[in-house]
Design an enzyme around this catalytic site. Structure first.
Site, PDB file in Angstrom:
ATOM      1  CD  GLU A 181      10.304 -17.195 -15.029  1.00  0.00           C
ATOM      2  OE1 GLU A 181       9.386 -17.518 -16.370  1.00  0.00           O
ATOM      3  OE2 GLU A 181       9.699 -16.048 -15.017  1.00  0.00           O
ATOM      4  CB  CYS A 190      -1.278  -0.327   1.164  1.00  0.00           C
ATOM      5  SG  CYS A 190      -1.725  -1.574   1.191  1.00  0.00           S
ATOM      6  CE  LYS A 234       3.722  -7.617 -15.016  1.00  0.00           C
ATOM      7  NZ  LYS A 234       4.446  -8.458 -14.686  1.00  0.00           N
ATOM      8  NE  ARG A 236       4.039   1.605  -1.920  1.00  0.00           N
ATOM      9  CZ  ARG A 236       5.194   1.575  -0.931  1.00  0.00           C
ATOM     10  NH1 ARG A 236       6.496   1.989  -1.576  1.00  0.00           N
ATOM     11  NH2 ARG A 236       5.629   0.515  -0.308  1.00  0.00           N
ATOM     12  CG  ASN A 246       2.165  -0.006   3.148  1.00  0.00           C
ATOM     13  OD1 ASN A 246       1.834  -1.880   3.282  1.00  0.00           O
ATOM     14  ND2 ASN A 246       3.219  -0.344   3.261  1.00  0.00           N
ATOM     15  N   GLY A 247       1.218  -3.087   5.704  1.00  0.00           N
ATOM     16  CA  GLY A 247       1.494  -4.008   6.154  1.00  0.00           C
ATOM     17  C   GLY A 247       0.848  -4.883   6.120  1.00  0.00           C
ATOM     18  CE  LYS A 289      10.731 -12.767 -16.517  1.00  0.00           C
ATOM     19  NZ  LYS A 289       9.445 -14.061 -16.201  1.00  0.00           N
ATOM     20  CG  HIS A 327      16.589 -38.214 -25.809  1.00  0.00           C
ATOM     21  ND1 HIS A 327      16.391 -39.508 -25.872  1.00  0.00           N
ATOM     22  CD2 HIS A 327      16.433 -37.964 -23.850  1.00  0.00           C
ATOM     23  CE1 HIS A 327      16.336 -40.078 -24.398  1.00  0.00           C
ATOM     24  NE2 HIS A 327      16.344 -39.253 -23.158  1.00  0.00           N
ATOM     25  CD1 TRP A 343      -1.701  -5.542  -3.108  1.00  0.00           C
ATOM     26  CD2 TRP A 343      -1.732  -4.210  -4.914  1.00  0.00           C
ATOM     27  NE1 TRP A 343      -1.275  -6.071  -4.563  1.00  0.00           N
ATOM     28  CE2 TRP A 343      -1.652  -5.692  -5.695  1.00  0.00           C
ATOM     29  CE3 TRP A 343      -1.607  -3.172  -6.101  1.00  0.00           C
ATOM     30  CZ2 TRP A 343      -0.886  -5.685  -6.950  1.00  0.00           C
ATOM     31  CZ3 TRP A 343      -1.426  -3.769  -7.088  1.00  0.00           C
ATOM     32  CH2 TRP A 343      -1.710  -4.671  -7.512  1.00  0.00           C
ATOM     33  CD  GLU A 398       8.731 -12.189 -20.769  1.00  0.00           C
ATOM     34  OE1 GLU A 398       9.260 -12.250 -19.967  1.00  0.00           O
ATOM     35  OE2 GLU A 398       7.426 -11.656 -20.289  1.00  0.00           O
TER      36      GLU A 398
HETATM   37  C1  AGP Z   1       6.394 -13.149 -18.129  1.00  0.00           C
HETATM   38  O1  AGP Z   1       7.560 -12.582 -17.478  1.00  0.00           O
HETATM   39  C2  AGP Z   1       5.390 -12.936 -19.046  1.00  0.00           C
HETATM   40  N1  AGP Z   1       5.350 -11.467 -18.698  1.00  0.00           N
HETATM   41  C3  AGP Z   1       4.085 -13.447 -19.648  1.00  0.00           C
HETATM   42  O2  AGP Z   1       4.568 -14.839 -19.615  1.00  0.00           O
HETATM   43  C4  AGP Z   1       2.825 -13.994 -18.431  1.00  0.00           C
HETATM   44  O3  AGP Z   1       3.609 -14.656 -17.266  1.00  0.00           O
HETATM   45  C5  AGP Z   1       2.037 -14.584 -19.047  1.00  0.00           C
HETATM   46  O4  AGP Z   1       1.245 -13.441 -20.075  1.00  0.00           O
HETATM   47  C6  AGP Z   1       0.809 -14.311 -17.515  1.00  0.00           C
HETATM   48  O5  AGP Z   1       0.235 -13.721 -17.317  1.00  0.00           O
HETATM   49  P1  AGP Z   1      -0.703 -13.309 -15.790  1.00  0.00           P
HETATM   50  O6  AGP Z   1       0.079 -14.056 -15.022  1.00  0.00           O
HETATM   51  O7  AGP Z   1      -0.948 -11.762 -15.687  1.00  0.00           O
HETATM   52  O8  AGP Z   1      -1.524 -14.439 -16.197  1.00  0.00           O
END
Ligand code: AGP
Length: 604
Positions: free
Chosen positions: A480, A2, A599, A27, A99-100, A484, A503, A75, A487
């Site tokens: 993952e 928050c 996002k 935030r 906040n917390g 990263k 394989h 939040w 991306e």
């Molecule tokens: C992750 O770094 C990406 N931005 C993307 O793969 C994201 O995880 C995916 O679009 C799912 O989003 P969500 O977790 O908001 O559902």
């Protein structure tokens, strides 16, 4: 995560508070409110949704002359994002913002209700103002009552409280959540959760330390430390750039969010891990009745968290677990059973593909659970139950702290189910709980590690591709790490099970193929090591990430000796996040807003 603001002075307090809340929008919030005390009269306003709703509500209200005021962007962690749950929370003649998380709020609330106190909200915060007014009745002195109240709280907090009992003061306390006080030549006092709202108003700031409490008036700043020793404020010059202030001095939001993982994991654990067990007060045990399988469904990074969960659920809770990519699950006419608990994982709670699978599960009569970071999002509103990740707003498009808190929740949930299913001994559960409590420290970024990765990253700016490889839960972590890198560096990378390289993919091995090998000590080390040696023997360039020295590697990132592979997982998570960040920086990319990405993917 928050946001808090406070003001003491002669200016238009409402405007000052609203402007400060706007600077804290980064935030994240789902509701907001202010309370102003001037001339012995309180005025308070609260609104859900965007700040403009609060501005609309306060447009007729103006303050003239001296006033004290507090404001808050919420939040949600305890209680839905409603107006009643928005801060400030009110007692008889006092208001509080916080906040917390107050870990012992339930007991305090019960005691207060037994004494006849009426609560308006579902929040943990509201106990603070009622406890203060209860103490005020006995101490007859506002500061003594405030001090007594703070000593009765357990958990993380940044608190501002105003009361008619001391009309010209703001009482504060800080423990685990950030807060600072700023001053200027006009003798005004400003409070905030970070320095962004103070830029342009205050010239010098004092960052409170954990355990600090006291009060501020127009003429004095009285601070006591955690040992109740009075101390002078320590002022530093205030930063002048708002955006860098929102990034708290980090170069990118993604970098800031990697560093925040320690704090947000601590928030995610708060109130949920006791000495003996994991507690999810947001879950009703009936959710798991008649369930013989858990199906997890997500996209992207959330899918990687789901994959990690499937190993933990089967290993610790002995419950069959399957994982689906939402965009595939939607159209393959899946067979669904009512003995399956359908779990959706989403940072945003709005990803179209994942949301549609949730609707499919609901329509098929399955019980549903959402693991989400945004309360009141579409998935949270639709699922039968939700566990909130408490990661705070994640501004970097490349998810980091959301992933960290999702896996933390799954680790906790696997233990919660293990206890319910009696598939781990109490001793084994308590050992795991001890590891969970060590997690925030484990993911704290070490400067030496970050510097090592910064230097190393210069070697990985080209090549015909990367393989991130790992076994067991380090396979989803390899996925993952590869995501990263893709991306934010736009270099091609694949996550692959170490045992699968022979394989086919090993045909790619040559000095231009970079293999990032995850080699945890406590999980299939020898098997993973031999897989990496197969690649090294074919002259692939190897970067080994391990607590154990590995002489066949071209580069070696040494991690700490940990007690368990779960802590190795989280430490290596930070390493692969920082590696992708530093490679992207060297390539001159927009780390926070990579090309072609959004996002939250709210379209198919
Ligand atoms: C992750 O770094 C990406 N931005 C993307 O793969 C994201 O995880 C995916 O679009 C799912 O989003 P969500 O977790 O908001 O559902």
């Amino acid at each position: 995560m928050c946001g808090i603001v406070g003001y003491i002075g002669q200016k238009n307090t409402k405007e000052i508070l609203l402007e400060g809340l706007k600077e804290l929008e980064y935030r994240g919030y789902d509701s907001a409110g202010i309370a102003v005390l001037s001339g012995g009269v309180f005025n308070s306003f609260k609104a859900t949704g965007k700040l403009i709703n609060l501005e609309e509500k306060t447009k007729e209200f103006q303050t003239k002359g001296f006033a004290v005021g507090i404001g808050h962007t919420r939040w949600a962690t305890h209680g839905k994002p409603t107006e009643l749950n928005a801060h400030p929370h009110v007692g008889e003649s006092s208001y509080v913002v916080h906040n917390g998380i107050i870990e012992n709020y339930a007991q305090l609330k019960k005691n207060l209700i037994d004494e006849g106190v009426t609560f308006l909200s579902q929040t943990d915060t509201e106990v603070i103002v009622h406890q203060f007014e209860k103490n005020l009745k006995t101490t007859k002195n506002a500061f003594d009552a405030f001090k007594k109240t703070i000593k009765e709280l357990e958990g993380a907090y940044a608190i501002l409280l105003v009361t008619k009992a001391e009309e010209e003061k703001i009482f504060f306390a800080k423990n685990g959540s950030p807060m600072l006080v700023g001053i200027n030549e006009a003798n005004e006092k400003y409070f905030a959760s970070s320095d962004a709202p103070l830029i342009g108003h205050a010239t010098d700031v004092n960052y409170f330390e954990d355990g600090d409490y006291g009060y501020v008036s127009a003429d004095e700043i009285i601070i006591y430390d955690k040992n109740d020793t009075k101390k002078a404020p320590h002022f530093a010059k205030l930063a002048t750039n708002k955006l860098s202030a929102q990034k708290d001095g980090y170069r990118f939001f993604m970098e800031k969010e990697i560093y925040e993982q320690s704090d947000v994991i601590a928030d995610t654990l708060l109130g949920r891990v006791s000495e003996k067990e994991v507690l999810f007060e947001e879950l009703d045990a009936s959710l798991f009745e008649g369930i013989n399988e858990i199906k997890l469904c997500a996209c992207g990074t959330s899918y990687h968290a789901a994959l990690t969960a499937s190993y933990l659920f089967e290993r610790y809770a002995k419950v069959k677990s399957t994982v689906e990519i939402a965009s595939e699950f939607r159209y393959r006419e899946p067979i669904m059973s009512k003995e399956t608990l359908f779990v959706v994982i989403s940072q945003s709670g709005e990803t179209a593909d994942t949301l549609e699978t949730l609707k499919m599960a609901k329509n098929a009569g399955l019980k549903t659970l959402a693991i989400c970071n945004v309360d009141n999002s579409s998935m949270v509103r639709l699922a039968d139950a939700t566990i909130l990740a408490r990661a705070g707003i994640e501004k970097g498009v490349a998810s980091t702290k959301a992933f960290a808190t999702q896996v933390t929740i799954f680790w906790m949930l696997s233990l919660y189910l293990a206890k319910r299913n009696n598939t781990l001994t109490q001793a084994a559960i308590e050992k795991q709980l001890e590891l969970l409590r060590a997690l925030p420290l484990c993911v704290k970024v070490q400067d030496s590690m970050h510097e090592r990765i910064k230097r190393l990253s210069k070697r990985y700016l080209h090549g015909h591709g990367f393989f991130f490889i790992g076994r067991d839960i380090f396979f989803p972590l390899a996925l993952e790490g590869a995501l990263k890198l893709k991306e934010i560096s736009y270099l091609h990378a694949e996550g692959y099970p170490s045992g699968e390289m022979k394989h086919g993919p090993i045909a790619l091995a040559d000095p231009e193929l970079f293999t990032i090998a995850l080699l945890p000590e406590h999980l299939l080390y020898e098997k993973s090591k031999s897989n990496v040696e197969e690649l090294s023997a074919r002259d692939s360039t190897i970067c080994a990430i391990s607590p154990l020295a590995f002489d066949k590697a071209d580069d070696f990132i040494e991690t700490k000796k940990q007690k368990d592979y779960m802590l190795e997982f989280f430490e290596m998570m930070v390493v692969v996040q920082l590696l992708s960040l530093e490679i992207s920086v060297r390539l001159g990319n927009d780390v926070d807003m990579p090309r072609n990405l959004a996002k939250s993917v709210t379209v198919e």
